[in-house]
Write an enzyme that holds these catalytic residues in place. Structure first.
Site, short mmCIF file in Angstrom:
data_model
loop_
_atom_site.label_atom_id
_atom_site.label_comp_id
_atom_site.label_asym_id
_atom_site.label_seq_id
_atom_site.Cartn_x
_atom_site.Cartn_y
_atom_site.Cartn_z
N ASP A 82 2.20 -92.57 -87.02
CA ASP A 82 1.22 -91.97 -87.58
C ASP A 82 1.62 -90.33 -87.83
O ASP A 82 1.55 -89.86 -86.95
CB ASP A 82 0.03 -92.10 -86.76
CG ASP A 82 -1.26 -91.16 -87.23
OD1 ASP A 82 -1.26 -90.76 -88.37
OD2 ASP A 82 -2.31 -91.47 -86.47
N HIS A 83 1.89 -90.29 -89.17
CA HIS A 83 2.43 -88.80 -89.38
C HIS A 83 1.51 -88.22 -90.53
O HIS A 83 1.14 -89.01 -91.56
CB HIS A 83 3.74 -89.00 -89.57
CG HIS A 83 4.57 -88.66 -88.54
ND1 HIS A 83 5.41 -87.37 -88.60
CD2 HIS A 83 4.58 -89.28 -87.48
CE1 HIS A 83 6.20 -87.64 -87.32
NE2 HIS A 83 5.78 -88.65 -86.64
N THR A 88 0.13 -86.44 -77.33
CA THR A 88 -0.19 -84.98 -77.81
C THR A 88 0.04 -84.35 -78.95
O THR A 88 -0.31 -83.19 -79.11
CB THR A 88 0.31 -83.92 -76.42
OG1 THR A 88 1.80 -84.11 -76.37
CG2 THR A 88 -0.24 -84.49 -75.18
N GLY A 89 1.19 -85.10 -79.59
CA GLY A 89 1.56 -84.73 -81.16
C GLY A 89 2.46 -83.64 -81.21
O GLY A 89 3.13 -83.09 -80.46
N GLU A 90 2.79 -83.39 -82.66
CA GLU A 90 3.58 -82.37 -82.85
C GLU A 90 3.10 -81.34 -83.82
O GLU A 90 2.05 -81.71 -84.70
CB GLU A 90 4.57 -82.99 -83.57
CG GLU A 90 5.45 -84.24 -82.79
CD GLU A 90 4.90 -85.65 -82.96
OE1 GLU A 90 4.34 -85.61 -84.10
OE2 GLU A 90 5.18 -86.40 -82.26
N ASN A 112 2.80 -82.18 -87.82
CA ASN A 112 1.36 -82.93 -88.05
C ASN A 112 0.14 -82.33 -87.88
O ASN A 112 -0.76 -82.55 -88.92
CB ASN A 112 1.24 -84.26 -87.89
CG ASN A 112 2.67 -85.04 -88.06
OD1 ASN A 112 3.10 -85.21 -89.29
ND2 ASN A 112 3.45 -85.39 -87.14
N GLY A 123 7.99 -86.97 -69.96
CA GLY A 123 8.12 -86.14 -68.88
C GLY A 123 7.37 -86.60 -67.62
O GLY A 123 6.34 -87.36 -67.76
N ALA A 171 3.47 -86.05 -68.15
CA ALA A 171 2.76 -86.99 -69.25
C ALA A 171 2.82 -88.32 -68.62
O ALA A 171 1.68 -89.08 -68.64
CB ALA A 171 3.60 -86.75 -70.26
#
Length: 321
Positions: free
Chosen positions: A37-38, A104-106, A109, A173, A176
């Site tokens: 999903d981007h 948590t996304g980037e 996007n 990590g 998370a």
């Protein structure tokens, strides 16, 4: 028994190609689908980025395989209420075969509306609250919510599946993984990292599913495969938090100039050696993974699916593995 699925890359392929790949995956014996999903691809060479919810609706009409988003960021680009509506509709269309992978996304996007991109700790807090809102919406009751990050007023979903879709939480990590164990119905992490899986299970994940995946490049010529990966997906070799922090495809292109084809050869499964594919995909089961999704980089999709149907998947499913 570990299940093997195919990962549909929304960044590299347009929606019609993704539908074709879904059909081929089912015919090849893959048991499930994942889809990215981007809003942007990672770089311009990949060149695509369709709206995932439209693609999932179409997938529900061309395949019977379950579908998981790997993963949606439900915190910035779309409000959690809208993500809940989209996920509920996807679950209805797939007959209950939709699983909602979230993370948590980037910045790549999520910065597009001009919102500030928070630090990692705040992003995890936002994700936790977003999941709370989404679960409330899945009840079908009218919801009002006023939290630290989100406000909802008199919202109710009317189109709902018989059972709410499970929410799988992504993490790379220990913090998370612990969050996923506390709030998720499953855990998504890409590498076959047994200690991280154990962290998830200790934090409340218990026997909930763990999902992972990897990219490969099938080709009859290993050097050609390395060149294909280097052109399309060098960003996979970038270290640290760059994937979360760089805001535009051009920045990924610049950072990826540091990635060499030798790095690709050392870190990516390339070519048509059956043992290499079997060993790489098979490494997830002993690390505690319940589902593994494989993505083929590049144009040789039909040959890849034939190779996995005849050579790789039968080996992975041998009783002694």
């Amino acid at each position: 028994m570990t299940a093997y699925g195919y990962f549909l890359s929304s960044e590299e392929f347009g929606p019609h190609e993704l539908l074709d790949q879904a059909r081929l995956a089912e015919q090849a014996g893959f048991e499930a689908l994942a889809v990215s999903d981007h809003f942007h691809p990672w770089n311009d060479e990949q060149g695509q980025s369709s709206f995932v919810w439209s693609v999932i609706g179409a997938l529900s009409q061309v395949t019977s395989l379950p579908v998981t988003t790997l993963v949606t960021c439900p915190t910035v680009r779309l409000h959690p209420v809208l993500n809940a509506q989209a996920a509920a509709t996807a679950a209805v269309l797939t007959g209950g075969g939709f699983r909602f992978g979230v993370g948590t996304g980037e910045a790549l996007n999520e910065h597009i509306l001009g919102d500030a991109w928070p630090e990692a700790g705040e992003r995890m807090q936002m994700l936790e609250e977003a999941v709370q809102v989404i679960r409330k919406m899945f009840t079908g009751e009218q919801i009002t919510h006023r939290g630290d990050h989100y406000t909802v007023q008199n919202a109710r979903l009317y189109t709902l599946p018989d059972e709410p879709p499970p929410v799988y939480v992504s993490g790379f990590g220990p913090q998370a993984a612990a969050l996923a164990g506390r709030i998720g119905d499953g855990f998504v992490t890409m590498s076959p990292d047994a200690p991280l899986v154990e962290q998830f299970r200790r934090a409340g994940g218990g026997a909930k599913p763990v999902i992972g995946g990897l990219k490969v490049c099938w080709d009859t010529d290993r050097d050609r495969a390395a060149a294909t990966v280097h052109r399309l997906w060098p960003n996979e070799q970038l270290p640290g938090e760059l994937a979360q922090l760089l805001p535009a495809p051009e920045h990924f292109r610049q950072a990826s100039s540091l990635v060499t084809e030798d790095m690709i050869r050392e870190n990516v499964v390339l070519g048509d050696a059956v043992d290499e594919h079997v060993d790489a995909v098979g490494a997830y089961a002993p690390a505690g993974f319940d589902e593994v999704y494989v993505n083929q980089i590049g144009p040789d999709q039909t040959q890849f699916f034939d190779f996995y149907r005849t050579e790789v998947l039968p080996r992975l499913r041998e009783p002694h593995r």
